[in-house]
Design an enzyme around this catalytic site. Structure first.
Site, PDB file in Angstrom:
ATOM      1  CG  ASP A 153      -3.091 -67.671  38.551  1.00 42.42           C
ATOM      2  OD1 ASP A 153      -2.525 -66.618  38.900  1.00 42.42           O
ATOM      3  OD2 ASP A 153      -3.814 -67.746  37.540  1.00 42.42           O
ATOM      4  CG  ASN A 178       5.170 -64.891  36.078  1.00 40.01           C
ATOM      5  OD1 ASN A 178       5.243 -65.965  36.667  1.00 40.01           O
ATOM      6  ND2 ASN A 178       4.018 -64.457  35.583  1.00 40.01           N
TER       7      ASN A 178
END
Ligand code: IPE
Ligand code: MG
Length: 223
Positions: free
Chosen positions: A2, A50
């Site tokens: 991330d 996502n």
């Protein structure tokens, strides 16, 4: 993995430049951890959630994956790394699926390190899929409900073949699991850091491992 987007934005670059830096960071981390003797590495590349991102960003991430598989599989094989993908691969585009199959075939025999890339992966979806597989086997009379054990369920997970992770590293500042390895991480040690994924270099990985080495793992028992 991330923090790619923020890494790029801080440099006045488009988010996709961050994903590109993130993919280099992945290569470097895999090679470094292999040299340290780590046998299993699992990375979260793209979640089932996502897809909510702008289509341009999704397609940039998918192109990077294709590029990575095209350019890096030989090098990974030379380093005796097996690369496999965990998740629902059906919705991916044909070219990417083909490259994933080729990667599987080319690296299957490698036993230096198993790198699992979670792609269109969700921890809950993974558990549901395993439960359905067990349910089907019960319905077929192949399995009795009392045979549905932790081992039987774990064997139906995408991650079958790899042990539960000892250490889960979350870069990028957020302190949550985000649907990653829900079943497998029940007794994992967690390491959270504000360092963004593209900056997770050897030194930062060392810090995470050093912290892990100071942890006192009891697995619910007493020391
Ligand atoms: C992680 O980086 C990579 C993927 C989810 C593909 P992000 O894109 O989430 O980066 P931030 O969190 O916006 O900085
Ligand atoms: Mg993020």
């Amino acid at each position: 993995m991330d923090g790619n987007g923020r890494w790029a934005q801080r440099r006045g670059m488009p988010r996709t430049a961050g994903h590109s830096a993130g993919s280099e960071s992945f290569r470097r981390a895999a090679y470094y951890l292999k040299d340290l003797g780590v046998k299993y590495l699992t990375v979260y590349a793209f979640s089932t959630e996502n897809w909510k991102r702008p289509p341009e960003e999704v397609s940039a991430i998918m192109s990077l994956l294709r590029k990575y598989l095209l350019e890096s599989i030989e090098e990974m094989c030379r380093k005796n790394i097996r690369l496999r993908f965990l998740g629902d691969l059906a919705p991916l585009d044909g070219e990417l699926k083909r490259l994933i199959e080729r990667t599987d075939e080319l690296s299957r025999q490698n036993d230096g390190m198993l790198v699992s890339v979670c792609l269109n992966y969700g921890g809950r979806a993974e558990i549901i899929r395993a439960a359905q597989a067990l349910g089907r086997r019960c319905a077929d009379g192949e399995l009795r409900p009392e045979d549905v054990t932790e081992e039987a369920l774990a064997a139906e997970l995408y991650s079958a073949g790899a042990p539960d992770p000892d250490l889960v590293i979350r870069p990028g500042g957020e302190k949550r699991i985000s649907n990653f390895l829900l079943w497998q991480s029940s007794y994992s040690e967690f390491y959270f850091t504000d360092t963004l994924w593209p900056d997770m270099d050897e030194r930062e990985l060392d810090k995470a491992i050093a912290e892990y080495q100071r942890r006192n793992r009891r697995f619910g028992g007493v020391k």
